[in-house]
Design a protein around this motif. Structure first.
Motif, short mmCIF file in Angstrom:
data_model
loop_
_atom_site.label_atom_id
_atom_site.label_comp_id
_atom_site.label_asym_id
_atom_site.label_seq_id
_atom_site.Cartn_x
_atom_site.Cartn_y
_atom_site.Cartn_z
N ARG A 185 19.96 69.72 63.90
CA ARG A 185 19.94 71.04 63.90
C ARG A 185 18.75 71.27 63.03
O ARG A 185 17.72 72.26 63.50
N SER A 186 18.27 70.70 61.92
CA SER A 186 17.14 71.15 61.25
C SER A 186 15.97 70.24 61.14
O SER A 186 15.11 70.39 60.14
N GLY A 187 16.22 68.89 61.64
CA GLY A 187 15.22 67.90 61.51
C GLY A 187 15.24 67.20 60.00
O GLY A 187 14.26 66.72 59.49
N GLN A 188 16.32 67.08 59.47
CA GLN A 188 16.71 66.37 58.26
C GLN A 188 17.26 65.00 58.32
O GLN A 188 18.07 64.87 59.43
N VAL A 189 17.08 64.30 57.56
CA VAL A 189 17.64 62.87 57.38
C VAL A 189 18.29 62.79 55.92
O VAL A 189 17.86 63.21 55.09
N VAL A 190 19.62 62.19 55.79
CA VAL A 190 20.35 62.48 54.64
C VAL A 190 20.57 60.95 54.21
O VAL A 190 21.08 59.94 55.07
N PHE A 191 20.19 60.61 53.16
CA PHE A 191 20.08 59.21 52.47
C PHE A 191 21.13 59.34 51.06
O PHE A 191 21.08 60.35 50.24
N ARG A 192 21.82 58.37 50.77
CA ARG A 192 22.20 58.11 49.55
C ARG A 192 21.46 57.21 48.71
O ARG A 192 21.03 56.16 48.90
N VAL A 193 21.01 58.04 47.58
CA VAL A 193 20.03 57.22 46.68
C VAL A 193 20.66 56.99 45.17
O VAL A 193 21.55 57.43 44.98
N ARG A 194 19.76 56.18 44.61
CA ARG A 194 20.27 55.75 43.11
C ARG A 194 20.27 56.91 42.31
O ARG A 194 19.35 57.98 42.55
N PRO A 195 21.00 57.52 41.21
CA PRO A 195 21.09 58.64 40.52
C PRO A 195 19.88 58.75 39.84
O PRO A 195 19.39 59.90 39.42
N GLU A 196 19.06 57.71 39.52
CA GLU A 196 17.82 57.92 38.68
C GLU A 196 16.61 58.20 39.54
O GLU A 196 15.53 58.50 38.99
N ALA A 197 16.62 58.27 40.86
CA ALA A 197 15.49 58.28 41.83
C ALA A 197 15.06 59.88 41.78
O ALA A 197 15.91 60.77 41.72
N THR A 198 13.84 60.12 41.82
CA THR A 198 13.27 61.43 41.64
C THR A 198 12.71 61.82 43.01
O THR A 198 12.73 60.84 43.77
N LYS A 199 12.66 62.98 43.09
CA LYS A 199 12.17 63.46 44.74
C LYS A 199 10.87 63.17 45.04
O LYS A 199 10.81 62.73 46.18
N HIS A 200 9.84 63.02 44.16
CA HIS A 200 8.66 62.38 44.36
C HIS A 200 8.59 60.81 44.98
O HIS A 200 8.09 60.50 45.93
N GLN A 201 9.61 60.23 44.01
CA GLN A 201 9.80 58.75 44.43
C GLN A 201 10.43 58.68 45.89
O GLN A 201 10.06 57.74 46.73
N ILE A 202 11.60 59.50 46.09
CA ILE A 202 12.17 59.57 47.23
C ILE A 202 11.17 59.90 48.60
O ILE A 202 11.17 59.15 49.63
N GLN A 203 10.45 60.82 48.51
CA GLN A 203 9.30 61.36 49.22
C GLN A 203 8.35 59.99 49.56
O GLN A 203 8.20 59.84 50.69
N SER A 204 7.83 59.42 48.58
CA SER A 204 6.93 58.42 48.69
C SER A 204 7.40 57.30 49.66
O SER A 204 6.83 56.74 50.34
N LEU A 205 8.67 56.83 49.21
CA LEU A 205 9.45 55.66 49.67
C LEU A 205 9.72 55.92 51.12
O LEU A 205 9.65 55.08 52.02
N VAL A 206 10.34 57.03 51.79
CA VAL A 206 10.82 57.66 52.88
C VAL A 206 9.36 57.27 53.63
O VAL A 206 9.20 56.71 54.68
N GLN A 207 8.22 58.10 53.46
CA GLN A 207 7.03 57.85 54.13
C GLN A 207 6.41 56.59 54.36
O GLN A 207 6.04 56.37 55.59
N GLU A 208 6.29 55.70 53.53
CA GLU A 208 6.24 54.12 53.41
C GLU A 208 6.98 53.52 54.33
O GLU A 208 6.50 52.87 55.13
N MET A 209 8.26 53.67 54.29
CA MET A 209 9.21 52.78 55.06
C MET A 209 9.40 53.12 56.56
O MET A 209 9.35 52.46 57.29
N PHE A 210 9.52 54.64 56.74
CA PHE A 210 9.59 54.96 58.00
C PHE A 210 8.39 55.51 59.05
O PHE A 210 8.43 55.90 59.84
N LYS A 211 7.09 55.69 58.21
CA LYS A 211 6.04 55.90 58.72
C LYS A 211 6.05 57.32 59.35
O LYS A 211 5.80 57.57 60.59
N VAL A 212 6.63 58.24 58.54
CA VAL A 212 6.80 59.62 58.97
C VAL A 212 6.17 60.75 58.04
O VAL A 212 6.02 60.17 56.94
N THR A 213 6.11 61.82 57.91
CA THR A 213 5.51 62.74 56.97
C THR A 213 6.69 63.77 56.61
O THR A 213 7.54 64.35 57.34
N VAL A 214 6.94 63.54 55.26
CA VAL A 214 8.06 64.41 54.58
C VAL A 214 7.48 65.59 54.22
O VAL A 214 6.44 65.86 53.37
#
Length: 95
Positions: free
Chosen positions: A22-51
């Protein structure tokens, strides 16, 4: 990259797939110490998409009993990653 272990797994549940369709989102389970900036950078690098945006939710571990002893499951974090219009991440290609 030092953040490689922060994303644990995609959340492949009924709610997670409905949110993705419906909204073009993907849901991930992440480690509790992960920050939003780290998650964004990692998803962009791993999947070659724009977050576009990352939202997170923390969950406390549930209490569990086995006989007399009581314990607690570990706390965890969920990340809702919004992708740019037209970008997609497919976990089950060809199924």
């Amino acid at each position: 990259m030092a953040w490689a272990g922060l994303i644990v797994a995609p959340v492949v549940t009924e709610k997670g797939t409905i949110v993705g369709e419906r909204s073009g989102q993907v849901v991930f389970r992440v480690r509790p110490e992960a920050t939003k900036h780290q998650i964004q950078s990692l998803v962009q690098e791993m999947f070659k998409v724009t977050v576009v945006k990352v939202r997170t939710a923390n969950f406390l571990g549930k209490k569990r009993r086995r006989g007399k002893s009581e314990g607690r499951r570990p706390a965890w974090k969920k990340a809702y990653v919004s992708l740019k219009t037209g970008d997609r991440i497919e976990f089950f290609e060809g199924v």
